[in-house]
Design a protein around this motif. Structure first.
Motif, PDB file in Angstrom:
ATOM      1  N   UNK A 181     113.392  24.295  54.823  1.00  0.00           N
ATOM      2  CA  UNK A 181     114.281  24.619  55.937  1.00  0.00           C
ATOM      3  C   UNK A 181     115.619  23.945  55.692  1.00  0.00           C
ATOM      4  N   UNK A 182     116.692  24.533  56.229  1.00  0.00           N
ATOM      5  CA  UNK A 182     118.018  23.929  56.121  1.00  0.00           C
ATOM      6  C   UNK A 182     118.560  23.684  57.517  1.00  0.00           C
ATOM      7  N   UNK A 183     118.985  22.450  57.754  1.00  0.00           N
ATOM      8  CA  UNK A 183     119.670  22.124  59.007  1.00  0.00           C
ATOM      9  C   UNK A 183     121.087  21.670  58.657  1.00  0.00           C
ATOM     10  N   UNK A 184     122.090  22.279  59.312  1.00  0.00           N
ATOM     11  CA  UNK A 184     123.456  21.782  59.107  1.00  0.00           C
ATOM     12  C   UNK A 184     123.580  20.426  59.813  1.00  0.00           C
ATOM     13  N   UNK A 185     124.007  19.393  59.083  1.00  0.00           N
ATOM     14  CA  UNK A 185     124.121  18.047  59.649  1.00  0.00           C
ATOM     15  C   UNK A 185     125.577  17.590  59.509  1.00  0.00           C
ATOM     16  N   UNK A 186     126.199  17.046  60.581  1.00  0.00           N
ATOM     17  CA  UNK A 186     127.544  16.502  60.433  1.00  0.00           C
ATOM     18  C   UNK A 186     127.565  15.548  59.237  1.00  0.00           C
TER      19      UNK A 186
END
Lengths: 273, 273
Positions: free
Chosen positions: A174-179
């Motif tokens: 899975x890919x989560x956009x993280x600051x």
């Protein structure tokens, strides 16, 4: 008015005890997904296989703990997860199930009462719903916990799993956009929850792990990478299902996406009263 | 002069790479115990069982992670621990083995070459030798690491293991006397190494866990509790052997006490080049 008498709202479920959530599902009073239910408790993916494949599958999971963290394994024929939730019943305590035969989806059913035999073994594997909550609490926004149109993108990577018996294949991630300034924190927070996939498997350029088109995932199309964000990839619980499908196992039952098993355990896997 | 040509001293082994220690054992150049060998690497207990019992035994271990932390499980018939030490051979890379039939010790052998068949599965389980090193480094003296007359007392407790298939019974525990003002530190340090039994299972009065005579342990008589010390108890790797013996499994091979398998892994179980 008792819990039984009123219509259940999703927001009610957040503060319920795990056994109350499971009972509502068992009684068909709740047939939806378990996002946000029994907050602070580990939720799990379910895979049910014929006993013949159980030892190979368990070795596969133990060799690939990032995508396949093992929470509990039932005795052959028993549907009770004695470690994760004594007294629970894996045949009835999830709100929707999928049936696969020879690697193909053949049915979606509300329970496994007619399907589970003395020959079946149930596996509960960690799911990322649990650490999403921890990330969000740590100040790393997880929009899909609040916004029902938000999703987590899910890809096939080129990271090979360590094979066992008939089970082999690439890791689903899975890919989560993280600051970008919170990437370190995201590693620290998720690293504390190895039973919910633990620390990331990759940070940064998707091409490094064989993902050529970040906008068009193979499994789920979710939130895109924005300005000032870094793509962070975690092992995904779809991996063991994908691998069992590829092995064309004659019969496999799983949870239906989002309809997880709610365990009694805390997010770190410790028993919680 | 090469390593092969000179006589090996125990102190030499401390700085050797794990594969060098295993090769010396395989070549019969080292036939002693592995105390202090390849410092900083996880050492392991070995249990070998017929495939028929493997899935039950693995569930037993997973349900009882304090006494039975699972490091690696081989494919049936294969003696290669692909996670813990790719290329190693569990039939030859330990310096002494025990053979049990129907729960009785029947033989002590220098290798398993003639005994290991296509039907056998090897289990590597965590051993406390590894965290003794961490405790000692943290300033909590572990005299048995230096003094060959020092031992760690090993008892049968009344803490029940969670059963699986034919495997059930009480937890075997070790007791280390810890300076009372360092008990918290001992918990913190060992808690970091779940694959080497992790945090203690009990602190203080032995009677609380069914041990009536601290001076006369059932398994190993070791260092006594001194002035200003508290007894601290950890799960012990003898547990799975004791349980398999009690189940009168027709055939089981194990390491001989102190003659452990030296893995390539760091003490926390992560791969180490």
């Amino acid at each position: 008015m008792t819990v039984q008498e009123k219509t259940i709202q999703r927001t009610d479920l957040a503060t319920w005890a795990p056994h109350e959530v499971r009972q509502a599902i068992r009684d068909r009073r709740w047939t939806g997904t378990t996002h946000g239910a029994a907050r602070g408790r580990l939720q799990a993916n379910l895979v049910v296989l014929p006993q013949k494949y159980a030892f190979d599958f368990l070795r596969f999971c133990l060799r690939n703990p990032r995508p396949c963290p093992v929470i509990d394994v039932t005795d052959p024929g028993s549907a009770e997860p004695t470690v994760a939730a004594p007294g629970a019943d894996l045949r009835t305590d999830l709100s929707s199930y999928r049936v696969y035969r020879n690697g193909e989806l053949t049915d979606t059913v509300p329970d496994l009462l007619d399907l589970w035999t003395e020959d079946h073994v149930g596996f509960l594997l960690g799911c990322s719903l649990s650490f999403d909550e921890a990330l969000d609490s740590a100040g790393i926004p997880m929009p899909h916990l609040r916004d029902t149109t938000s999703r987590v993108s899910t890809f096939r990577s080129n990271i090979p799993c360590v094979p066992a018996g008939p089970f082999s294949g690439p890791m689903v991630v899975t890919m989560r956009p993280v600051p970008t300034n919170m990437v370190v924190r995201a590693v620290e927070v998720t690293g504390r929850y190895p039973l919910a996939h633990g620390a990331p498997v990759h940070i940064g350029d998707a091409a490094d792990i064989g993902i050529t088109d970040l906008e068009n995932p193979e499994f789920v199309t979710g939130d895109r990478l924005g300005e000032g964000q870094t793509s962070v990839f975690w092992g995904c619980g779809v991996t063991p299902q994908a691998v069992a499908m590829a092995a064309r196992i004659p019969e496999m039952f799983t949870h239906h996406a989002g309809h997880m098993f709610v365990t009694d355990l805390a997010l770190d896997g410790t028993p919680k009263p």
